[in-house]
Design a protein around this motif. Structure first.
Motif, PDB file in Angstrom:
ATOM      1  N   GLU B 148       0.837  -1.198   0.000  1.00 57.88           N
ATOM      2  CA  GLU B 148       0.000   0.000   0.000  1.00 57.88           C
ATOM      3  C   GLU B 148       0.877   1.254   0.000  1.00 57.88           C
ATOM      4  OE1 GLU B 148      -3.093   0.285   2.882  1.00 57.88           O
ATOM      5  OE2 GLU B 148      -3.406   2.407   2.469  1.00 57.88           O
ATOM      6  N   ALA B 149       1.944   1.217   0.806  1.00 57.00           N
ATOM      7  CA  ALA B 149       2.838   2.375   0.850  1.00 57.00           C
ATOM      8  C   ALA B 149       3.509   2.575  -0.503  1.00 57.00           C
ATOM      9  CB  ALA B 149       3.883   2.188   1.947  1.00 57.00           C
ATOM     10  N   ALA B 150       3.952   1.481  -1.110  1.00 57.08           N
ATOM     11  CA  ALA B 150       4.637   1.592  -2.397  1.00 57.08           C
ATOM     12  C   ALA B 150       3.729   2.268  -3.426  1.00 57.08           C
ATOM     13  CB  ALA B 150       5.060   0.214  -2.890  1.00 57.08           C
ATOM     14  N   ARG B 151       2.473   1.834  -3.451  1.00 60.57           N
ATOM     15  CA  ARG B 151       1.547   2.450  -4.403  1.00 60.57           C
ATOM     16  C   ARG B 151       1.232   3.877  -3.984  1.00 60.57           C
ATOM     17  NH1 ARG B 151      -3.447   0.464  -6.348  1.00 60.57           N
ATOM     18  NH2 ARG B 151      -4.140  -0.065  -4.253  1.00 60.57           N
ATOM     19  N   GLY B 152       1.030   4.066  -2.685  1.00 58.89           N
ATOM     20  CA  GLY B 152       0.659   5.378  -2.178  1.00 58.89           C
ATOM     21  C   GLY B 152       1.735   6.429  -2.388  1.00 58.89           C
ATOM     22  N   MET B 153       3.007   5.979  -2.438  1.00 60.80           N
ATOM     23  CA  MET B 153       4.104   6.913  -2.655  1.00 60.80           C
ATOM     24  C   MET B 153       4.223   7.304  -4.119  1.00 60.80           C
ATOM     25  SD  MET B 153       5.627   7.483   0.187  1.00 60.80           S
ATOM     26  CE  MET B 153       4.525   7.023   1.493  1.00 60.80           C
ATOM     27  N   GLY B 154       3.501   6.591  -4.987  1.00 64.92           N
ATOM     28  CA  GLY B 154       3.536   6.937  -6.400  1.00 64.92           C
ATOM     29  C   GLY B 154       4.527   6.123  -7.211  1.00 64.92           C
ATOM     30  N   MET B 155       4.876   4.922  -6.750  1.00 71.55           N
ATOM     31  CA  MET B 155       5.728   4.062  -7.578  1.00 71.55           C
ATOM     32  C   MET B 155       4.868   3.443  -8.670  1.00 71.55           C
ATOM     33  SD  MET B 155       7.964   2.069  -4.670  1.00 71.55           S
ATOM     34  CE  MET B 155       9.459   1.713  -5.581  1.00 71.55           C
ATOM     35  N   SER B 156       5.456   3.255  -9.841  1.00 68.45           N
ATOM     36  CA  SER B 156       4.717   2.612 -10.927  1.00 68.45           C
ATOM     37  C   SER B 156       4.747   1.102 -10.725  1.00 68.45           C
ATOM     38  CB  SER B 156       5.353   2.965 -12.261  1.00 68.45           C
ATOM     39  OG  SER B 156       6.628   2.363 -12.332  1.00 68.45           O
ATOM     40  N   GLY B 157       3.909   0.395 -11.466  1.00 65.09           N
ATOM     41  CA  GLY B 157       3.860  -1.058 -11.342  1.00 65.09           C
ATOM     42  C   GLY B 157       5.228  -1.699 -11.530  1.00 65.09           C
ATOM     43  N   GLN B 159       8.198  -0.289 -11.183  1.00 60.80           N
ATOM     44  CA  GLN B 159       9.092   0.066 -10.077  1.00 60.80           C
ATOM     45  C   GLN B 159       8.799  -0.780  -8.850  1.00 60.80           C
ATOM     46  OE1 GLN B 159       8.059   4.215 -10.120  1.00 60.80           O
ATOM     47  NE2 GLN B 159      10.003   4.826 -11.029  1.00 60.80           N
ATOM     48  N   GLN B 163      11.750  -2.996  -7.484  1.00 60.16           N
ATOM     49  CA  GLN B 163      12.401  -2.462  -6.293  1.00 60.16           C
ATOM     50  C   GLN B 163      11.840  -3.028  -4.999  1.00 60.16           C
ATOM     51  OE1 GLN B 163      12.899   1.831  -6.392  1.00 60.16           O
ATOM     52  NE2 GLN B 163      12.763   1.830  -8.603  1.00 60.16           N
ATOM     53  N   VAL B 164      10.611  -3.538  -5.047  1.00 60.23           N
ATOM     54  CA  VAL B 164       9.993  -3.991  -3.802  1.00 60.23           C
ATOM     55  C   VAL B 164       9.655  -5.486  -3.850  1.00 60.23           C
ATOM     56  CG1 VAL B 164       8.104  -3.629  -2.176  1.00 60.23           C
ATOM     57  CG2 VAL B 164       9.040  -1.687  -3.443  1.00 60.23           C
TER      58      VAL B 164
END
Ligand code: ATP
Ligand code: MG
Lengths: 314, 242
Positions: B148-157, B159, B163-164
């Protein structure tokens, strides 16, 4: 700054958020409260499009959020959540630098920004920069979460119970820090919490939700003094509302100038809340307090009768 | 220094494997004791180094294919657009493993002919399941808060994937690859029955000719190879506990 206009969210047949309208002004700290499952997180996540709204419109600075690419929109907004969502395989410094890196800031600028934020949130650089999230305490992790949300200096911060699951002392100090940050940086913040004291302490604009609807919104004092219905009244503390209100009012509002009488022995700062003043009176069995300024100089006095007095003469 | 000690055990096994490969001939006395009646006790139709090389080749090709297809399918099935295929992917992978490699060989030979190709197909199918299953488990097992944080921070699919998700799932994925490869090192021996000459040759030939010494030599080589490879995997930085 943020406008929700008749926004509804349905999950299948269930309506999680039901026709809400809400405007958050620039620089305002808006707090959403309500019972569990009433749609607070859903509302917050619709603003950064982690959830797409079903009906109505959401605007940021007058522009529909759907006009932006999702990633662009989210990088403009800080997002902090209760579970922190720190990346376990990244160090604290790298976690904090995430959004600036996504925005392709030069490395030196990112480094400087990370240092600045860690100082701001009281995380010593030498001690914490290289640590991994599992090496942090809950409070430290939540600070890092907040630092990460602030990293790219977004105008808007969305915070979903960011201080949940913390002990009262750490929580209060983080609330204090958020208040200061807010005063200094003028962010527009939407903040979700379960803790009514936290809500009343932080909010410029308090929104009470119930079963997907907004039942009342306004300044915290307005809601305390004139709850729209029994639900708002009981959520805001029922019989305790008097104390909650007293917690929002500073002593300076009720004190009288120093009179000819001898100074009372017990003292209270003029910035303290009426609630604290009442507590001192109860504890010291004293009906009068001397009000002092920041330098401990007497500036007035407060009597029990004054403290509980009618509002009209503030 | 510490780095060196970390690799001591796998290097030890590799040294043993190498010694067995090059020095099998020296053990003539030992094998003559096992197999007293035979004229010849050391398998000699091909030298062990060649057999080892072919064995490794077959297993590696099958592993690379299984990793590409298995990890790829599991990634696809966990994307928003591929969710519908999630049950299908895990079922197909399970079927791949319930289907015995021998049966795959029997079916593949008429189509692909004798030689290396049928055994690569059999090993590929057999090795797919642990990889798919572990990749799915690794990707699905990531803390939802992190996603949720990864998406919420604005990372693209993309990324988020690179990266995650992949770094966090890597230990579990590697464990799947390790299982798959280790099993297939043993399973590859059946390739000898369809003319894919590898370390299974001495075993099959030993069984056919009633020469126990050959069987032992093949088994010894395969065992050492499996242990060496498994031990190498266990020392990869990502599979150790953190
Ligand atoms: N992805 C989803 N799919 C289906 N229903 C959902 C989803 N997310 C939330 N809901 C439902 O929507 C309603 C509101 O959920 P939401 O998370 O907004 O509540 P909340 O006010 O944040 O509660 P809490 O205080 O417990 O966090 C709940 O009934 C929840 O079950
Ligand atoms: Mg919530």
């Amino acid at each position: 700054m943020i406008d929700l206009i008749h926004v509804t969210k349905r999950f299948g047949a269930a309506t999680a958020v039901d026709d809400i309208s809400l405007s958050v002004a620039r620089g305002e700290l808006c707090v959403l409260v309500g019972t569990s499952g009433c749609g607070k997180s859903t509302t917050l996540r619709m603003i950064n499009r982690l959830i797409e709204h079903s009906e109505g419109e959401i605007h940021i600075e007058g522009q529909q959020i759907r006009a932006f690419r999702q990633e662009t929109l989210r990088r403009r907004m800080g997002y902090a959540i209760q579970s922190t969502g720190l990346f376990p395989h990244w160090t604290v410094a790298r976690n904090i630098g995430l959004v600036p890196r996504l925005l392709k800031w030069p490395a030196a600028k990112i480094q400087a920004r990370v240092e600045e934020l860690m100082a701001l949130l009281g995380l010593a650089m030498e001690e914490f920069a290289g640590k991994y999230p599992h090496q942090l305490s809950g409070g430290q992790a939540q600070r890092v979460g907040v630092a990460r949300a602030l990293a790219a200096d977004p105008d808007i911060l969305l915070m979903d119970e960011p201080f949940g699951a913390l002990d009262p002392i750490t929580r209060e100090s983080l609330q204090e820090e958020l208040r200061e940050l807010q005063a200094r940086l003028h962010k527009t913040i939407v903040f979700v919490t379960h803790d009514m004291d936290e809500a009343l302490r932080l909010a410029d604009h308090l929104v009470v939700m119930h079963q997907g609807r907004i039942v009342q919104q306004g300044r915290p004092l307005e809601l305390l003094r004139e709850p729209a219905d029994g639900f708002v009244e009981s959520l805001l503390g029922g019989e305790d509302r008097g104390l909650k209100e007293a917690a929002l009012l500073p002593v300076s509002q009720r004190m009288l100038p120093l009179g000819p009488r001898r100074l009372a022995r017990e003292r209270i700062g003029q910035q303290a809340s009426l609630r604290e003043a009442l507590s001192v009176m109860l504890w010291r069995h004293s009906e009068r307090l001397t009000v002092v300024d920041d330098d401990d100089m007497p500036v007035g006095e407060l009597s029990l009768r004054r403290l509980v007095g009618a509002r009209s003469d503030d | 220094m510490i780095e060196w000690r970390r690799w001591a055990v796998p290097l030890g096994w590799l040294a043993l494997l190498l010694a067995a490969t090059l020095g099998m001939g020296q053990l003539d006395g030992l094998f003559r004791w096992i197999e007293a009646d035979s004229r010849q006790v050391i398998y000699a139709r091909a030298d062990f180094l060649t057999l080892l090389g072919r064995h490794l080749l077959v297993v590696s090709v099958a592993a690379v294919l299984a990793i590409l297809v298995g990890v790829g399918a599991a990634i696809a099935a966990t994307r928003a657009w591929g969710r519908d295929f999630l049950p299908l992917v895990s079922q197909l992978a399970s079927i791949g493993q319930t289907f015995p490699p021998v049966a795959v060989l029997a079916l593949a030979v008429p189509v692909l002919g004798f030689g290396t190709l049928p055994i690569i197909v059999a090993l590929f199918l057999y090795g797919l399941l642990p990889i798919v299953r572990n990749t799915l488990a690794g990707l699905e097992g990531i803390d939802p808060g992190v996603m949720e944080a990864a998406r919420g921070m604005g990372m693209s699919g993309g990324q988020i994937l690179h990266q995650v998700e992949l770094p966090l799932a890597a230990p579990v994925i590697l464990a799947g690859i390790r299982t798959s490869v280790t099993i297939n090192i043993a399973t590859a021996a059946i390739g000898a029955t369809v003319g894919a000459s590898n370390l299974g040759d001495p075993i099959i030939s030993g069984i056919v000719n009633g020469n126990t010494a050959y069987v032992v030599q093949g088994a010894l080589m395969i065992g050492l190879l499996a242990i060496s490879v498994d031990s190498l995997f266990s020392r990869l930085p990502l599979t150790g506990s953190r």
